[in-house]
Design a protein around this motif. Structure first.
Motif, PDB file in Angstrom:
ATOM      1  N   ALA A  15      48.058  41.639  29.199  1.00  0.00           N
ATOM      2  CA  ALA A  15      48.869  42.629  28.505  1.00  0.00           C
ATOM      3  C   ALA A  15      50.017  41.954  27.760  1.00  0.00           C
ATOM      4  O   ALA A  15      50.318  40.781  27.984  1.00  0.00           O
ATOM      5  N   LYS A  16      50.672  42.712  26.905  1.00  0.00           N
ATOM      6  CA  LYS A  16      51.776  42.159  26.124  1.00  0.00           C
ATOM      7  C   LYS A  16      52.927  41.704  27.015  1.00  0.00           C
ATOM      8  O   LYS A  16      53.658  40.762  26.667  1.00  0.00           O
ATOM      9  N   ASP A  17      53.096  42.374  28.168  1.00  0.00           N
ATOM     10  CA  ASP A  17      54.199  41.991  29.051  1.00  0.00           C
ATOM     11  C   ASP A  17      53.865  40.787  29.929  1.00  0.00           C
ATOM     12  O   ASP A  17      54.671  40.381  30.760  1.00  0.00           O
ATOM     13  N   GLU A  38      53.206  36.190  41.282  1.00  0.00           N
ATOM     14  CA  GLU A  38      52.507  36.573  42.502  1.00  0.00           C
ATOM     15  C   GLU A  38      51.172  37.236  42.179  1.00  0.00           C
ATOM     16  O   GLU A  38      51.076  38.040  41.245  1.00  0.00           O
ATOM     17  N   TYR A  39      50.172  36.902  42.991  1.00  0.00           N
ATOM     18  CA  TYR A  39      48.838  37.492  42.852  1.00  0.00           C
ATOM     19  C   TYR A  39      48.681  38.645  43.842  1.00  0.00           C
ATOM     20  O   TYR A  39      49.002  38.497  45.034  1.00  0.00           O
ATOM     21  N   PHE A  40      48.189  39.773  43.369  1.00  0.00           N
ATOM     22  CA  PHE A  40      47.940  40.934  44.218  1.00  0.00           C
ATOM     23  C   PHE A  40      46.453  41.275  44.179  1.00  0.00           C
ATOM     24  O   PHE A  40      45.872  41.433  43.100  1.00  0.00           O
ATOM     25  N   GLY A  41      45.844  41.377  45.354  1.00  0.00           N
ATOM     26  CA  GLY A  41      44.466  41.829  45.448  1.00  0.00           C
ATOM     27  C   GLY A  41      44.441  43.339  45.541  1.00  0.00           C
ATOM     28  O   GLY A  41      44.758  43.916  46.594  1.00  0.00           O
ATOM     29  N   ASP A  42      44.103  43.993  44.454  1.00  0.00           N
ATOM     30  CA  ASP A  42      44.180  45.454  44.403  1.00  0.00           C
ATOM     31  C   ASP A  42      42.906  46.131  44.884  1.00  0.00           C
ATOM     32  O   ASP A  42      42.967  47.230  45.443  1.00  0.00           O
ATOM     33  N   PHE A  43      41.749  45.513  44.654  1.00  0.00           N
ATOM     34  CA  PHE A  43      40.481  46.122  45.026  1.00  0.00           C
ATOM     35  C   PHE A  43      39.611  45.094  45.729  1.00  0.00           C
ATOM     36  O   PHE A  43      39.553  43.936  45.337  1.00  0.00           O
ATOM     37  N   GLY A  44      38.892  45.529  46.782  1.00  0.00           N
ATOM     38  CA  GLY A  44      38.044  44.628  47.535  1.00  0.00           C
ATOM     39  C   GLY A  44      36.649  44.522  46.943  1.00  0.00           C
ATOM     40  O   GLY A  44      36.373  44.990  45.847  1.00  0.00           O
ATOM     41  N   GLY A  45      35.756  43.884  47.710  1.00  0.00           N
ATOM     42  CA  GLY A  45      34.385  43.688  47.249  1.00  0.00           C
ATOM     43  C   GLY A  45      34.296  42.560  46.245  1.00  0.00           C
ATOM     44  O   GLY A  45      35.205  41.754  46.092  1.00  0.00           O
ATOM     45  N   ASP A  46      33.178  42.499  45.542  1.00  0.00           N
ATOM     46  CA  ASP A  46      33.010  41.496  44.495  1.00  0.00           C
ATOM     47  C   ASP A  46      33.772  41.926  43.245  1.00  0.00           C
ATOM     48  O   ASP A  46      33.742  43.103  42.859  1.00  0.00           O
ATOM     49  N   GLY A  47      34.429  40.989  42.599  1.00  0.00           N
ATOM     50  CA  GLY A  47      35.123  41.264  41.351  1.00  0.00           C
ATOM     51  C   GLY A  47      34.585  40.380  40.245  1.00  0.00           C
ATOM     52  O   GLY A  47      34.260  39.212  40.486  1.00  0.00           O
ATOM     53  N   PHE A  48      34.510  40.905  39.027  1.00  0.00           N
ATOM     54  CA  PHE A  48      33.927  40.138  37.928  1.00  0.00           C
ATOM     55  C   PHE A  48      34.879  40.108  36.731  1.00  0.00           C
ATOM     56  O   PHE A  48      35.914  39.477  36.801  1.00  0.00           O
ATOM     57  N   TYR A  49      34.554  40.795  35.655  1.00  0.00           N
ATOM     58  CA  TYR A  49      35.402  40.766  34.467  1.00  0.00           C
ATOM     59  C   TYR A  49      36.536  41.785  34.602  1.00  0.00           C
ATOM     60  O   TYR A  49      36.515  42.650  35.491  1.00  0.00           O
ATOM     61  N   ALA A  50      37.531  41.685  33.733  1.00  0.00           N
ATOM     62  CA  ALA A  50      38.684  42.582  33.796  1.00  0.00           C
ATOM     63  C   ALA A  50      39.271  42.754  32.407  1.00  0.00           C
ATOM     64  O   ALA A  50      39.192  41.852  31.564  1.00  0.00           O
ATOM     65  N   GLU A  51      39.852  43.907  32.180  1.00  0.00           N
ATOM     66  CA  GLU A  51      40.578  44.188  30.942  1.00  0.00           C
ATOM     67  C   GLU A  51      41.820  44.998  31.294  1.00  0.00           C
ATOM     68  O   GLU A  51      41.905  45.601  32.374  1.00  0.00           O
ATOM     69  N   VAL A  52      42.794  45.018  30.385  1.00  0.00           N
ATOM     70  CA  VAL A  52      44.027  45.764  30.602  1.00  0.00           C
ATOM     71  C   VAL A  52      44.523  46.304  29.267  1.00  0.00           C
ATOM     72  O   VAL A  52      44.372  45.650  28.225  1.00  0.00           O
ATOM     73  N   ASN A  53      45.094  47.509  29.298  1.00  0.00           N
ATOM     74  CA  ASN A  53      45.695  48.069  28.089  1.00  0.00           C
ATOM     75  C   ASN A  53      46.860  47.172  27.670  1.00  0.00           C
ATOM     76  O   ASN A  53      47.769  46.928  28.464  1.00  0.00           O
ATOM     77  N   ASP A  55      49.421  47.589  25.870  1.00  0.00           N
ATOM     78  CA  ASP A  55      50.728  48.229  25.783  1.00  0.00           C
ATOM     79  C   ASP A  55      51.187  48.855  27.098  1.00  0.00           C
ATOM     80  O   ASP A  55      52.334  49.279  27.208  1.00  0.00           O
ATOM     81  N   ASN A  56      50.284  48.928  28.082  1.00  0.00           N
ATOM     82  CA  ASN A  56      50.622  49.537  29.366  1.00  0.00           C
ATOM     83  C   ASN A  56      49.819  48.834  30.448  1.00  0.00           C
ATOM     84  O   ASN A  56      48.665  49.171  30.700  1.00  0.00           O
ATOM     85  N   SER A  57      50.422  47.855  31.108  1.00  0.00           N
ATOM     86  CA  SER A  57      49.683  47.025  32.054  1.00  0.00           C
ATOM     87  C   SER A  57      49.344  47.744  33.354  1.00  0.00           C
ATOM     88  O   SER A  57      48.669  47.176  34.213  1.00  0.00           O
ATOM     89  N   ASP A  58      49.793  49.008  33.516  1.00  0.00           N
ATOM     90  CA  ASP A  58      49.365  49.808  34.666  1.00  0.00           C
ATOM     91  C   ASP A  58      47.930  50.305  34.494  1.00  0.00           C
ATOM     92  O   ASP A  58      47.266  50.662  35.469  1.00  0.00           O
ATOM     93  N   ILE A  59      47.453  50.346  33.242  1.00  0.00           N
ATOM     94  CA  ILE A  59      46.109  50.839  32.946  1.00  0.00           C
ATOM     95  C   ILE A  59      45.190  49.639  32.802  1.00  0.00           C
ATOM     96  O   ILE A  59      45.306  48.858  31.855  1.00  0.00           O
ATOM     97  N   ALA A  60      44.284  49.482  33.752  1.00  0.00           N
ATOM     98  CA  ALA A  60      43.421  48.304  33.755  1.00  0.00           C
ATOM     99  C   ALA A  60      42.017  48.691  34.199  1.00  0.00           C
ATOM    100  O   ALA A  60      41.786  49.763  34.776  1.00  0.00           O
ATOM    101  N   PHE A  61      41.077  47.781  33.938  1.00  0.00           N
ATOM    102  CA  PHE A  61      39.666  48.032  34.186  1.00  0.00           C
ATOM    103  C   PHE A  61      39.080  46.831  34.917  1.00  0.00           C
ATOM    104  O   PHE A  61      39.252  45.686  34.483  1.00  0.00           O
ATOM    105  N   THR A  62      38.407  47.091  36.038  1.00  0.00           N
ATOM    106  CA  THR A  62      37.787  46.029  36.815  1.00  0.00           C
ATOM    107  C   THR A  62      36.378  46.453  37.209  1.00  0.00           C
ATOM    108  O   THR A  62      35.954  47.566  36.919  1.00  0.00           O
ATOM    109  N   GLU A  63      35.661  45.533  37.891  1.00  0.00           N
ATOM    110  CA  GLU A  63      34.242  45.771  38.148  1.00  0.00           C
ATOM    111  C   GLU A  63      33.867  45.592  39.606  1.00  0.00           C
ATOM    112  O   GLU A  63      34.530  44.885  40.358  1.00  0.00           O
TER     113      GLU A  63
END
Length: 371
Positions: A15-17, A38-53, A55-63
């Motif tokens: 994100a821009k910030d 700092e790194y935060f693990g927000d979701f468990g299981g397998d994780g792959f690609y990621a994207e984030v808005n 202009d608003n880093s609270d809005i993100a997309f994971t797999e």
């Protein structure tokens, strides 16, 4: 062995910030806080690609595996499943955000789905813009392996069979696009979609695509090469059909994927995992680090800077709003940044602030965000 980590990054969004969202294979998905590193693990299981808005880093997309796609709008405190209905998704399934518009996103499998409302899209409201079909010789279902979106332009590399099982039928690669078709590309529609001829591109796994930011008819394609099942017979230039096929892992087209020429030059013969065009130069991520060319023709290649470990780099992304900061995802070595500046002397620095002078460089700072 200082600096090694078990977290294996597939991809990242920035994100821009400066917030980074990431996927970590068996270790879930999460984000890096820009102020503290700092790194935060927000979701468990397998994780792959990621994207984030941007202009608003609270809005993100994971797999999650096999085409799972989730969105968070509250910085990982909760999530919503937004995956459309896929045919033959990959275990690590590709999706990508338009660098020009945080609401414009694509996700792929046998289908190419598109949305211009990423922050509100549901599983049922994606636009199906193209279906990749099947290998006509074997009946294998084609599956997208990588794609790029830039404004209305989209390119998707695919193959069959190369999905959940490997080589249960003969392998064939392809390249689909909405550029250079009978109609100009239009977001959210099937206008212009077709399979490009891709003449001169070896029949091997497509692992990276970059649309030229100035001319959408110019596209750069990177190839894999290790697994015999996914590389075809002409990995190193040989071809039983007698066709004149180049060895190498990096190719360029200036006619919307109809014909390709090799631009790998003196790059090591090693899989290309990510491609980025910036200010008249190409950068590529490979299984042994990042290389940069003097132009977009691959005339001269060199390792990019000093200090980055010679490890697989899985994704390169520029920070939105900052044309001079590059983010690099690596396997087992965390997320790194590289700043393009005019200074002759630069420092390699961890989050603890320890510095090491690494000499005069035309392109400057590497910063490791340690786990």
């Amino acid at each position: 062995n200082d600096g090694f980590f078990t977290l294996l990054l597939y991809g990242l969004g920035v994100a821009k910030d400066g917030t980074v969202w990431f996927g970590l294979q068996d270790n879930g998905s999460g984000h890096v806080e820009p102020a503290t590193g700092e790194y935060f693990g927000d979701f468990g299981g397998d994780g792959f690609y990621a994207e984030v808005n941007p202009d608003n880093s609270d809005i993100a997309f994971t797999e999650t595996p096999n085409g799972g796609l989730v969105r968070t709008v509250d910085r990982g405190n909760s999530s919503t499943d937004i995956a459309p209905t896929f045919t033959r998704p990959n275990f690590a399934n590709w999706f990508s955000m338009d660098p020009l518009d945080g609401e414009h996103m694509i996700t792929t499998a046998n289908e190419i789905y598109e949305t211009t409302s990423a922050s509100t899209v549901t599983s049922n409201t994606w636009d199906l813009v193209y279906s990749l079909g099947i290998n006509p010789d074997t009946g294998a279902i084609y599956t997208a392996t990588v794609a790029d979106v830039h404004g209305p332009a989209i390119y998707a590399g695919f193959c069959g069979d190369c999905g959940v099982t490997v080589n249960d039928t003969a392998f064939r690669r392809g390249l689909a696009t909405n550029v250079g078709g009978k109609e100009p590309p239009q977001q959210g529609t099937d206008a212009g979609w077709h399979d490009a001829s891709a003449k001169g591109l070896p029949n091997r796994l497509i692992t990276a695509i970059e649309i030229d930011p100035v001319d959408p008819k110019t596209v750069y394609v990177g190839l894999g090469g290790y697994m015999a099942d996914l590389r075809g017979s002409n990995t190193f230039g040989e071809d039983s059909t007698g066709a004149d096929v180049e060895a190498g892992n990096l190719f360029k087209s200036t006619d919307a994927g109809e014909t390709f020429t090799p631009i790998h030059g003196e790059l090591p013969q090693i899989p290309v995992t990510s491609i980025l065009a910036r200010d008249g130069q190409l950068m590529v991520g490979t299984d042994i680090g990042v290389f940069i060319a003097s132009d977009t023709e691959g005339s001269d290649w060199a390792p990019m800077g000093n200090g980055l470990p010679a490890v697989p780099t899985t994704m390169l992304k520029m920070q939105p709003g900052n044309p001079n900061r590059l983010f690099i995802a690596t396997y087992g070595r965390g997320v790194w940044t590289y700043d393009f500046t005019g200074h002759a002397e630069v420092k390699l620095q961890s989050k603890e602030g320890r510095g090491l002078l690494i000499g005069a460089l035309p392109l400057s700072v590497l910063l490791m965000l340690a786990f």
